[in-house]
Design a protein around this motif. Structure first.
Motif, short mmCIF file in Angstrom:
data_model
loop_
_atom_site.label_atom_id
_atom_site.label_comp_id
_atom_site.label_asym_id
_atom_site.label_seq_id
_atom_site.Cartn_x
_atom_site.Cartn_y
_atom_site.Cartn_z
N THR A 33 7.25 -9.85 7.08
CA THR A 33 8.64 -9.84 6.64
C THR A 33 9.09 -8.45 6.16
OG1 THR A 33 8.17 -10.35 4.31
CG2 THR A 33 8.37 -12.23 5.83
N ALA A 34 8.20 -7.48 6.15
CA ALA A 34 8.55 -6.14 5.65
C ALA A 34 9.14 -5.29 6.77
CB ALA A 34 7.33 -5.46 5.05
N ALA A 35 10.20 -4.55 6.45
CA ALA A 35 10.79 -3.65 7.44
C ALA A 35 10.29 -2.22 7.20
CB ALA A 35 12.31 -3.69 7.35
N ALA A 36 9.89 -1.94 5.98
CA ALA A 36 9.36 -0.63 5.59
C ALA A 36 8.28 -0.91 4.55
CB ALA A 36 10.48 0.21 5.00
N PRO A 37 7.40 0.06 4.23
CA PRO A 37 6.37 -0.20 3.22
C PRO A 37 6.98 -0.65 1.90
CG PRO A 37 5.90 1.83 4.39
CD PRO A 37 7.26 1.39 4.84
N VAL A 38 6.50 -1.77 1.37
CA VAL A 38 7.02 -2.34 0.12
C VAL A 38 5.97 -2.12 -0.97
CG1 VAL A 38 7.81 -4.46 -1.02
CG2 VAL A 38 8.19 -4.15 1.45
N PRO A 39 6.33 -1.42 -2.07
CA PRO A 39 5.35 -1.22 -3.14
C PRO A 39 4.96 -2.56 -3.76
CG PRO A 39 7.34 0.10 -3.50
CD PRO A 39 7.63 -0.83 -2.37
N ILE A 40 3.67 -2.71 -4.12
CA ILE A 40 3.18 -3.94 -4.75
C ILE A 40 3.14 -3.71 -6.26
CG2 ILE A 40 1.22 -5.53 -4.92
CD1 ILE A 40 0.46 -4.59 -2.02
N ALA A 41 4.00 -4.44 -6.98
CA ALA A 41 4.16 -4.17 -8.42
C ALA A 41 2.84 -4.33 -9.18
CB ALA A 41 5.23 -5.10 -8.99
N SER A 42 2.04 -5.34 -8.80
CA SER A 42 0.80 -5.61 -9.55
C SER A 42 -0.33 -4.64 -9.17
CB SER A 42 0.36 -7.05 -9.29
OG SER A 42 0.16 -7.25 -7.90
N LEU A 43 -0.13 -3.88 -8.09
CA LEU A 43 -1.15 -2.91 -7.65
C LEU A 43 -0.47 -1.56 -7.43
CD1 LEU A 43 -3.13 -5.09 -5.04
CD2 LEU A 43 -3.87 -4.47 -7.35
N PRO A 44 -0.18 -0.84 -8.51
CA PRO A 44 0.56 0.42 -8.37
C PRO A 44 -0.15 1.36 -7.39
CG PRO A 44 0.02 -0.02 -10.70
CD PRO A 44 -0.56 -1.14 -9.90
N GLY A 45 0.64 1.91 -6.45
CA GLY A 45 0.04 2.81 -5.46
C GLY A 45 -0.34 2.11 -4.17
N GLN A 46 -0.25 0.76 -4.16
CA GLN A 46 -0.56 -0.01 -2.94
C GLN A 46 0.74 -0.60 -2.37
OE1 GLN A 46 -3.91 -0.11 -1.79
NE2 GLN A 46 -4.03 1.40 -3.45
N PHE A 47 0.75 -0.82 -1.06
CA PHE A 47 1.96 -1.27 -0.37
C PHE A 47 1.65 -2.42 0.57
CE2 PHE A 47 2.42 3.11 -1.53
CZ PHE A 47 3.75 3.24 -1.92
N ARG A 48 2.71 -3.18 0.87
CA ARG A 48 2.65 -4.10 2.01
C ARG A 48 3.31 -3.38 3.18
NH1 ARG A 48 4.97 -9.98 0.50
NH2 ARG A 48 3.76 -10.49 -1.36
N TYR A 49 2.58 -3.23 4.27
CA TYR A 49 3.11 -2.48 5.41
C TYR A 49 3.62 -3.41 6.50
CZ TYR A 49 0.63 1.41 3.28
OH TYR A 49 0.19 2.36 2.40
N PRO A 50 4.69 -3.00 7.19
CA PRO A 50 5.08 -3.76 8.38
C PRO A 50 4.07 -3.47 9.50
CG PRO A 50 6.52 -1.85 8.08
CD PRO A 50 5.56 -1.84 6.93
N ALA A 51 3.98 -4.36 10.50
CA ALA A 51 3.02 -4.14 11.59
C ALA A 51 3.26 -2.78 12.24
CB ALA A 51 3.14 -5.26 12.63
N GLY A 52 4.55 -2.40 12.32
CA GLY A 52 4.89 -1.13 12.96
C GLY A 52 4.50 0.09 12.12
N GLY A 53 4.17 -0.10 10.86
CA GLY A 53 3.86 1.04 10.01
C GLY A 53 2.40 1.13 9.61
N ILE A 54 1.60 0.18 10.09
CA ILE A 54 0.22 0.12 9.61
C ILE A 54 -0.64 1.24 10.21
CG2 ILE A 54 -0.64 -1.57 11.32
CD1 ILE A 54 -1.56 -1.55 7.58
N ALA A 55 -0.39 1.58 11.48
CA ALA A 55 -1.21 2.62 12.11
C ALA A 55 -1.04 3.95 11.37
CB ALA A 55 -0.84 2.76 13.59
#
Ligand code: PBG
Ligand code: ZN
Length: 321
Positions: A32-54
Motif C-alpha cells: 500500500t506504500a507509494a513511497a518509503p514510509v517511516p516506521i514510528a516504532s523503529l526510527p530509521g526504518q521504513f516500509r518500502y513500496p515494491a518499486g523502491g525496494i531494489a
C-alpha cells in the motif's frame, strides 16, 4: 592480566570480531506504500513500496551488506492468508526486483501468515478449548505453499517463523517436490513468546486481534524445551538454526551452537527500539552500545546476526579499519 591489554598487544589477542558478512538486514515491503514510509516504532526504518525496494537494497549493498530478510505487508488480508502465496504478492514482487537488480544479493524471505491473516495469527485458526488456536497441520500446507512461491520468485533462503510443529519437514518436502532442492531453510527454530516484538507488530501490521502467541512460541522460562525445538528442526532438515530474540537469550545461542549447524541470532525490534530510545535521550552512546551488542552476540556463538542496525554497523565497521 594487564600485560596483554596494552594498546599494542591487545589487538593480537582479540578473540571475536563482527564482520559485515555476518549481518542480515530485515526490510519491510508494503503493497500500500507509494513511497518509503517511516516506521514510528523503529526510527530509521521504513516500509518500502515494491518499486523502491531494489534501491534500498542497493544502498545496503554499497555499505557491504550482502543479505536481506524480507517481510511483506499486503493490501488485503483474509482468514487463509491467500496473499502470502500469490505469485504476484508483495514479497514475490520484491524478491524478483531485488534479484533482477542485484543477482548476487542473498535474499531471505520470512515465511509466516501473521501479516496476511485478518486475525493476525501465524496460521489458520481453529476452535480450541481455551478459544481460537492455530490449527497446526492445516497451517503446514499453507507454509509449504508460501515457501514454494518465494522460491519460485527467486529467494535463496526461506525462513519459517510460525513455530508450527513440523514446519521445516513440510517446507523441505514441498521445495524438493517442486524442484527447489537448492533453496535453503533458515528456521526460526528457537523463537520465544517475547514482549520484545512489540515495535515489529506495528511495523509489519501483524498484531493479533485475539489471544496471544504463547500456544506456539516458547515460554521464556524454558531452556531445555528451547534447545529441543532447534534439535527437532535440525532433524527435519533445517540448514540454519535461529535464536530469537538475541540479547536476552545468549545462553541459548551458546547451547544451540553445539548442535552443529550455523546459528543465526535475531536482534529484534524491541532490542533496536530500546537502544534507539535511550540514545535519543543522550543516556547511552548509540554506536558503542550497538557494536557491543553485536560483538556479544557473536561471542555467544552466533554465525550470523539479523539486525535493523546492519547498515549503520557496516558504516561503523568501515571507520574502525
Ligand atoms: C512473524 C515475525 C515476528 C517477528 C519476525 N517474524 C513477530 C511475531 O512473531 O510476533 C519479530 C521480529 C522483530 O520483532 O523484529 N512471525
Ligand atoms: Zn507470524
Amino acid at each position: 592480566m594487564r600485560r596483554l591489554r596494552g594498546r599494542l598487544i591487545q589487538p593480537l589477542v582479540r578473540e571475536h570480531v563482527v564482520s559485515k558478512a555476518d549481518l542480515v538486514a530485515p526490510l519491510f515491503v508494503d503493497e500500500t506504500a507509494a513511497a518509503p514510509v517511516p516506521i514510528a516504532s523503529l526510527p530509521g526504518q521504513f516500509r518500502y513500496p515494491a518499486g523502491g525496494i531494489a534501491r534500498a537494497v542497493q544502498d545496503l549493498r554499497a555499505k557491504g551488506i550482502y543479505a536481506v530478510l524480507l517481510f511483506g505487508i499486503p493490501a488485503a488480508k483474509d482468514p487463509g492468508a491467500s496473499e502470502a502465496f500469490n505469485p504476484d504478492g508483495i514479497v514475490q514482487q520484491a524478491v524478483r526486483s531485488i534479484k533482477e537488480a542485484l543477482p548476487d544479493m542473498v535474499v531471505i524471505t520470512d515465511v509466516c501468515a501473521c501479516e496476511y491473516t485478518d486475525h493476525g495469527h501465524c496460521g489458520i485458526l481453529t476452535d480450541g478449548p481455551g478459544g481460537p488456536d492455530l490449527d497446526n497441520d492445516r497451517s503446514l500446507d499453507l507454509m509449504a505453499r508460501i515457501a514454494v512461491s518465494h522460491a519460485r520468485a527467486g529467494a535463496d533462503i526461506v525462513a519459517p517463523s510460525c513455530m508450527l510443529d513440523g514446519m521445516v519437514a513440510a517446507i523441505r518436502g514441498a521445495l524438493d517436490h517442486e524442484g527447489f532442492t537448492d533453496t535453503a531453510i533458515m528456521s526460526y527454530s528457537t523463537k520465544f513468546a517475547s514482549a520484545l516484538y512489540g515495535p515489529f507488530r506495528e511495523a509489519a501490521d501483524s498484531g493479533y486481534t485475539c489471544g496471544d502467541r504463547s500456544t506456539y512460541q516458547i515460554n521464556p522460562a524454558n531452556r531445555r524445551e528451547a534447545v529441543r525445538e532447534s534439535e527437532l528442526d535440525a532433524g527435519e532438515g533445517a540448514d540454519i538454526l535461529m535464536v530469537k530474540p538475541a540479547g536476552f537469550y545468549l545462553d541459548l545461542v551458546a547451547a544451540i551452537r553445539t548442535i552443529g549447524l550455523p546459528v543465526a541470532a535475531y536482534q529484534v525490534s524491541g532490542e533496536y527500539a530500546m537502544i534507539k530510545a535511550a540514545a535519543a535521550r543522550g543516556w547511552i552512546d548509540e554506536r558503542n552500545v550497538v557494536m557491543e551488542s553485536l560483538l556479544c552476540i557473536k561471542r555467544a556463538g552466533a554465525d550470523l546476526i539479523i539486525t535493523y542496525f546492519a547498515g549503520d554497523a557496516a558504516g561503523w565497521l568501515d571507520e574502525e579499519q
